[in-house]
Write an enzyme that holds these catalytic residues in place. Structure first.
Site, PDB file in Angstrom:
ATOM      1  N   GLU A 218       0.815  -1.233   0.000  1.00  0.00           N
ATOM      2  CA  GLU A 218       0.000   0.000   0.000  1.00  0.00           C
ATOM      3  C   GLU A 218       0.840   1.270   0.000  1.00  0.00           C
ATOM      4  OE1 GLU A 218      -3.710   2.098   2.408  1.00  0.00           O
ATOM      5  OE2 GLU A 218      -3.174   0.013   2.797  1.00  0.00           O
ATOM      6  N   LYS A 234      -8.538  -1.362   1.071  1.00  0.00           N
ATOM      7  CA  LYS A 234      -9.554  -1.721   2.063  1.00  0.00           C
ATOM      8  C   LYS A 234     -10.498  -2.730   1.424  1.00  0.00           C
ATOM      9  CE  LYS A 234      -9.561  -0.141   5.475  1.00  0.00           C
ATOM     10  NZ  LYS A 234      -8.897  -0.646   6.715  1.00  0.00           N
TER      11      LYS A 234
END
Length: 407
Positions: A218, A234
Site C-alpha cells: 500500500e 480496504k
C-alpha cells in the site's frame, strides 16, 4: 558501536565512524533499484516521543542540513547522479503519526527499542557484500504469543460497532499484535518479506538493536514533481476465483472502501491545489500473496510551496489503518488496543529532492534484541462480523509469519 549525541529535541546518530560503517547492501523500500548495491550511510537521525519536538519538522530540517531540501515538493526532481548524496530512508511510526494528528497517547509499545522516527541519509560509494560466515548460527523462531485473545479482539470489534451506533465514528481500524522469541540473525528472515508477491514496498531498515522488514502493498503517499498519489487498500478476500467475485459483489466491503477513499481525498485536499483531487481505478482488485485486496488511486496537484513536514502532517497516520473521522477513530484505538502499533501502520520509504515514496507499514515485522513482532487488523463498520474480522486479521499475518519462519 555508534557514535552520536542527544539533545532535548532529537536524537542524532551519525555519521558513523569509518570503522563502524555498515558495509551491507542497502535494501530500503522504494530506494532506487540501480543504487541499492552501491550506497553507504552518511548520517542518521533517530527520535522518540519522549525526546519532544515535532517529528515532521525535525525530519525536514535534518534532510535539508544534509543536502536534501524537501521544503518545496512542487519543484522538479533533481537529476540523479551516481556520486554524492543519493537520498534518504524515512520511517515514521504509527505513534508519531498519531502525535502529528493530535490524538491521545497510544498504549505502551511492545518493542520500545524501535525509534518513532528514523531518517537515514545515504551516499553513493563502494558497498561490500560481507562473506557469509562459515557456520552461521541456526535460525530458530519460537511460537507466537498474541497480545489479546480472539475473544478480546472480538469484544473490541463490538465496542467499535457500539460507538458507530452512537454516531461517534463511521469506521475504526482495529489492530492486534503478536511476538515470538528467536535465536540467530533476524535480518535474513526480515529480508525474505520483500520477496512476497505484491510487496510494492519490500525491504529492510536497520538500526542499533532494531530492524524492520516490510512487505507492504500500500502506497501511503507518493510525490513526484508536485504530483500527489495515495493508494488506499480496504477490502480482503482469499485469492480464489470465488473470493474475487465475492469481494467485487460485497456491498459491505465497497462501502467500507469508499469511506476511506473519501477520507484520503480530504487528506490530500488539505495540501493540494484547489479542484485537483481526483480518484482513478475505484475499487480495483489486486493480489497480495494469497489474498485479493481492493485498491483505489487518489491523485492531486500539490499546493504551492508544500514541504515534507506538511505532507506528513496531512497524511499520517494513514486513513486506511485509522478510520473515519480520523481523530475520533484514533481516540477509540488508543482506548481499545492493548499495546502500541510499533512499526506497524506507520510509514516507510525513500525521499529525495522532488520525490517522496512512502509505503504504509502493513504486512510488516520488526525485531528487537529478543523478539520478532507483527501487527495485523482490519476496518470495522456497523456491518462487521466479529468472528470474520478476527479471521481476516489472521489471514493477513499468516504469510508474514510463515516467511519469517523460513517456510
Amino acid at each position: 558501536m555508534v557514535h552520536g549525541k542527544s539533545t532535548e529535541r532529537m536524537r542524532k546518530v551519525g555519521p558513523y565512524g569509518v570503522e563502524t560503517l555498515p558495509q551491507v547492501v542497502v535494501d530500503v523500500p522504494a530506494a532506487p533499484a540501480a543504487c541499492r548495491g552501491a550506497l553507504t550511510e552518511r548520517a542518521r537521525l533517530q527520535w522518540r516521543r519522549g525526546d519532544g519536538g515535532d517529528p515532521a519538522a525535525l525530519a525536514e530540517e535534518f534532510l535539508a542540513a544534509h543536502g536534501l531540501p524537501l521544503h518545496d515538493l512542487t519543484r522538479p526532481a533533481t537529476t540523479h547522479s551516481d556520486t554524492g548524496v543519493c537520498g534518504a530512508a524515512l520511517y515514521l511510526s504509527a505513534a508519531a503519526g498519531a502525535l502529528l494528528a493530535g490524538a491521545p497517547t497510544p498504549a505502551p509499545e511492545p518493542a520500545p527499542a524501535l525509534p518513532d522516527l528514523a531518517v537515514v541519509i545515504y551516499e553513493h560509494g563502494t558497498t561490500i557484500r560481507p562473506a557469509p560466515p562459515s557456520a552461521p548460527p541456526a535460525w530458530w523462531l519460537g511460537p507466537w504469543t498474541e497480545s489479546w485473545t480472539p475473544r478480546q479482539h472480538a469484544a473490541a470489534i463490538e465496542s467499535v460497532r457500539t460507538a458507530i451506533g452512537r454516531g461517534d465514528v463511521y469506521q475504526t481500524n482495529i489492530v492486534g499484535h503478536a511476538a515470538a522469541r528467536y535465536t540467530g540473525d533476524p535480518l535474513p528472515a526480515l529480508s525474505r518479506l520483500g520477496a512476497l508477491p505484491g510487496a510494492r514496498y519490500g525491504g529492510v531498515l536497520t538500526g542499533d538493536g532494531w530492524a524492520i522488514g516490510c512487505a507492504s502493498p500500500e502506497t501511503l503517499v507518493e510525490v513526484t514533481d508536485g504530483h500527489l498519489i495515495t493508494r488506499p487498500i480496504k477490502g480482503t478476500r482469499p485469492a480464489t476465483a470465488a473470493g474475487r467475485a465475492e469481494l467485487l459483489a460485497s456491498a459491505k466491503e465497497r462501502a467500507e472502501h469508499i469511506m476511506i477513499v473519501d477520507l484520503e481525498r480530504n487528506d490530500l485536499a488539505r495540501i493540494a491545489r484547489t479542484g485537483t483531487v481526483t480518484v482513478d481505478d475505484l475499487f480495483a482488485v489486486r493480489r497480495w500473496c494469497d489474498l485479493w485486496q481492493a485498491e483505489s488511486t487518489v491523485r492531486a496537484a500539490a499546493a504551492d510551496g508544500l514541504g515534507l513536514a506538511d505532507l506528513l502532517r496531512a497524511t499520517c497516520p494513514g486513513g486506511s489503518v485509522t478510520g473515519a473521522p480520523k481523530l475520533a477513530a484514533l481516540t477509540q484505538i488508543s482506548a481499545l488496543e492493548p499495546v502500541g502499533r510499533g512499526a506497524g501502520m506507520g510509514a516507510l520509504g525513500w525521499v529525495a529532492p522532488g520525490r517522496v515514496d512512502l509505503g504504509l507499514t502493513i504486512r510488516t515485522a520488526a525485531a528487537d534484541g529478543e523478539k520478532l513482532h507483527t501487527w495485523a487488523g482490519g476496518g470495522i463498520t456497523w456491518d462487521s462480523d466479529p468472528t470474520a474480522e478476527v479471521a481476516e486479521a489472521a489471514a493477513k499475518t499468516t504469510p508474514i509469519r510463515a516467511t519469517l519462519a523460513g517456510r
